[in-house]
Write a protein that holds these residues in place. Structure first.
Motif, short mmCIF file in Angstrom:
data_model
loop_
_atom_site.label_atom_id
_atom_site.label_comp_id
_atom_site.label_asym_id
_atom_site.label_seq_id
_atom_site.Cartn_x
_atom_site.Cartn_y
_atom_site.Cartn_z
N VAL A 53 35.18 29.84 39.67
CA VAL A 53 35.71 30.32 40.95
C VAL A 53 34.56 30.22 41.96
O VAL A 53 33.60 30.99 41.89
CB VAL A 53 36.19 31.79 40.84
N LYS A 55 34.54 33.88 46.66
CA LYS A 55 35.32 35.12 46.53
C LYS A 55 35.78 35.45 47.95
O LYS A 55 35.08 35.15 48.92
CB LYS A 55 34.47 36.30 46.03
N ARG A 113 37.28 38.54 50.67
CA ARG A 113 37.45 39.97 50.92
C ARG A 113 38.01 40.14 52.34
O ARG A 113 37.68 39.36 53.24
CB ARG A 113 36.09 40.72 50.85
N PRO A 167 29.79 35.19 38.91
CA PRO A 167 30.90 34.40 38.37
C PRO A 167 32.19 35.21 38.22
O PRO A 167 33.28 34.66 38.31
CB PRO A 167 30.40 33.94 37.00
N PHE A 168 32.04 36.51 38.02
CA PHE A 168 33.22 37.35 37.85
C PHE A 168 33.44 38.25 39.06
O PHE A 168 34.16 39.25 38.98
CB PHE A 168 33.08 38.20 36.58
N GLY A 169 32.82 37.93 40.17
CA GLY A 169 32.96 38.76 41.36
C GLY A 169 32.12 40.02 41.24
O GLY A 169 31.23 40.12 40.38
N VAL A 170 32.42 40.98 42.10
CA VAL A 170 31.59 42.17 42.16
C VAL A 170 32.41 43.31 42.76
O VAL A 170 33.38 43.07 43.47
CB VAL A 170 30.31 41.87 42.97
N ARG A 222 37.00 45.39 42.60
CA ARG A 222 38.02 44.39 42.30
C ARG A 222 37.43 43.19 41.58
O ARG A 222 37.93 42.08 41.69
CB ARG A 222 38.73 43.93 43.59
N ASN A 223 36.36 43.44 40.80
CA ASN A 223 35.80 42.30 40.06
C ASN A 223 36.72 41.96 38.89
O ASN A 223 37.73 42.61 38.67
CB ASN A 223 34.35 42.57 39.63
N CYS A 224 36.36 40.93 38.13
CA CYS A 224 37.25 40.43 37.08
C CYS A 224 37.42 41.46 35.96
O CYS A 224 36.47 41.81 35.28
CB CYS A 224 36.70 39.13 36.51
N ILE A 225 38.66 41.84 35.75
CA ILE A 225 38.95 42.86 34.74
C ILE A 225 38.80 42.26 33.33
O ILE A 225 38.61 42.99 32.35
CB ILE A 225 40.37 43.42 34.97
N GLY A 226 38.86 40.91 33.25
CA GLY A 226 38.82 40.28 31.93
C GLY A 226 37.45 39.70 31.57
O GLY A 226 37.35 38.94 30.61
N PHE A 262 36.18 40.28 27.96
CA PHE A 262 37.07 39.57 27.04
C PHE A 262 36.81 38.06 27.12
O PHE A 262 36.72 37.38 26.10
CB PHE A 262 38.53 39.88 27.37
N ALA A 263 36.65 37.55 28.35
CA ALA A 263 36.43 36.11 28.54
C ALA A 263 35.14 35.67 27.85
O ALA A 263 35.11 34.63 27.18
CB ALA A 263 36.37 35.78 30.04
C1 HEM Z 1 35.39 32.61 32.39
C2 HEM Z 1 36.56 33.22 32.63
C3 HEM Z 1 36.87 33.98 33.90
C4 HEM Z 1 36.28 33.90 35.13
C5 HEM Z 1 35.12 33.01 35.58
C6 HEM Z 1 36.97 34.85 35.99
C7 HEM Z 1 36.66 35.07 37.31
C8 HEM Z 1 37.30 35.99 38.12
C9 HEM Z 1 36.96 36.24 39.50
C10 HEM Z 1 35.84 35.56 40.28
C11 HEM Z 1 37.80 37.19 39.97
C12 HEM Z 1 37.81 37.78 41.40
C13 HEM Z 1 36.77 38.90 41.43
C14 HEM Z 1 36.40 39.36 42.82
O1 HEM Z 1 37.09 39.04 43.79
O2 HEM Z 1 35.36 40.08 42.95
C15 HEM Z 1 38.69 37.55 38.89
C16 HEM Z 1 39.67 38.50 38.98
C17 HEM Z 1 40.51 38.83 37.95
N1 HEM Z 1 40.47 38.34 36.66
FE1 HEM Z 1 39.17 36.98 35.94
N2 HEM Z 1 37.95 35.48 35.26
C18 HEM Z 1 37.91 34.99 33.98
C19 HEM Z 1 38.71 35.39 32.93
C20 HEM Z 1 39.69 36.34 32.98
C21 HEM Z 1 40.48 36.79 31.86
C22 HEM Z 1 40.34 36.26 30.42
C23 HEM Z 1 41.35 37.73 32.33
C24 HEM Z 1 42.40 38.51 31.62
C25 HEM Z 1 42.49 38.61 30.29
C26 HEM Z 1 41.09 37.87 33.76
C27 HEM Z 1 41.76 38.72 34.59
C28 HEM Z 1 41.48 38.93 35.93
C29 HEM Z 1 42.22 39.84 36.80
C30 HEM Z 1 43.44 40.69 36.41
C31 HEM Z 1 41.61 39.79 38.07
C32 HEM Z 1 42.01 40.55 39.33
C33 HEM Z 1 41.23 41.86 39.36
C34 HEM Z 1 41.55 42.70 40.61
O3 HEM Z 1 41.97 42.15 41.62
O4 HEM Z 1 41.35 43.93 40.54
N3 HEM Z 1 40.07 37.02 34.11
N4 HEM Z 1 38.37 36.81 37.77
#
Ligand code: HEM
Length: 147
Positions: free
Chosen positions: A8, A11, A13, A79-82, A85-89, A92-93
Motif C-alpha cells: 500500500v 495512506k 486521512r 507498511p501497515f499504517g499508523v 485506524r492502522n491495519c487490524i490484520g 496475522f499477516a
Molecule cells: C502484508 C499484508 C497487509 C498489509 C501490507 C496491510 C496494509 C494495510 C494498510 C496500509 C491499512 C491502512 C492503515 C492506515 O490507514 O493507517 C490496512 C487496513 C486494514 N487492514 Fe491490512 N494489510 C495487510 C493484511 C491484512 C490482513 C491479513 C487483514 C485481515 C485479516 C487486514 C485487515 C485490515 C483491515 C480490516 C483494515 C482497516 C482498519 C481500519 O480502518 O480500522 N489486513 N491494512
C-alpha cells in the motif's frame, strides 16, 4: 521487504480539525490543512528517502535487527499504517507470511518458469505495488533424505 516494497504505497486521512504544517527547511512553505481536506501520506517515498534510511534502495533486513531497530525514526516505517485506524490484520499477516515462507522453503526450491519475468517489472495498471503480469515461479520438490 515491506519497507522496500510496501504493497500500500500511500495512506489517506481526512482532516477533522484545521492544522498548519510548519515549514522546516528554508525552501519549504507552511501548509494549511482545512477541515474535511483529504491528505495522502506517501509511504513509498518515506520508506525510500535517504533522510530516513541510508542506502534506501538496498534490501537490508539487518536494519530491523534487535541491535539496529532503535535507530529507525518514528513514523518512517508505515507498511501497515499508523494510529487508531492502522491495519487490524498486521500481526496475522506477518505470522501467515512467515509460516508460508518457512513451509515452502523447507520443501521446495523456487525456480524460474517461462512466464517468470527477470528482472521483475512493476505493474503499471492499478494503484498498489505488484508485479506486471503477476508473480510466476516453479516449485521443485526437495527430497529430504532421513539418515
Ligand atoms: C502484508 C499484508 C497487509 C498489509 C501490507 C496491510 C496494509 C494495510 C494498510 C496500509 C491499512 C491502512 C492503515 C492506515 O490507514 O493507517 C490496512 C487496513 C486494514 N487492514 Fe491490512 N494489510 C495487510 C493484511 C491484512 C490482513 C491479513 C487483514 C485481515 C485479516 C487486514 C485487515 C485490515 C483491515 C480490516 C483494515 C482497516 C482498519 C481500519 O480502518 O480500522 N489486513 N491494512
Amino acid at each position: 521487504m515491506l519497507r522496500k516494497w510496501p504493497p500500500v504505497i500511500v495512506k489517506d486521512r481526512q482532516c477533522t480539525k484545521p492544522y498548519t504544517l510548519q515549514a522546516v527547511k528554508k525552501e519549504e512553505r507552511d501548509i494549511e490543512i482545512k477541515l474535511d481536506d483529504t491528505i495522502w501520506i506517501p509511504t513509498f517515498a518515506i520508506h525510500r528517502s535517504p533522510e530516513n534510511y541510508t542506502n534506501p534502495d538496498k534490501f537490508d533486513p539487518e536494519r530491523f535487527s534487535e541491535e539496529n531497530k532503535g535507530s529507525i525514526k518514528p513514523y518512517t516505517y508505515l507498511p501497515f499504517g499508523v494510529g487508531p485506524r492502522n491495519c487490524i490484520g498486521s500481526r496475522f499477516a506477518l505470522l501467515e507470511a512467515k509460516v508460508l515462507l518457512f513451509k515452502i522453503l523447507l520443501n521446495f526450491e523456487l525456480i524460474p518458469t517461462p512466464k517468470t519475468r527477470i528482472p521483475m517489472q512493476l505493474a503499471k495498471d492499478g494503484f498498489n505495488h505488484t508485479a506486471q503480469g503477476g508473480f510466476w515461479f516453479g516449485f521443485k520438490k526437495i527430497n529430504h533424505k532421513l539418515k
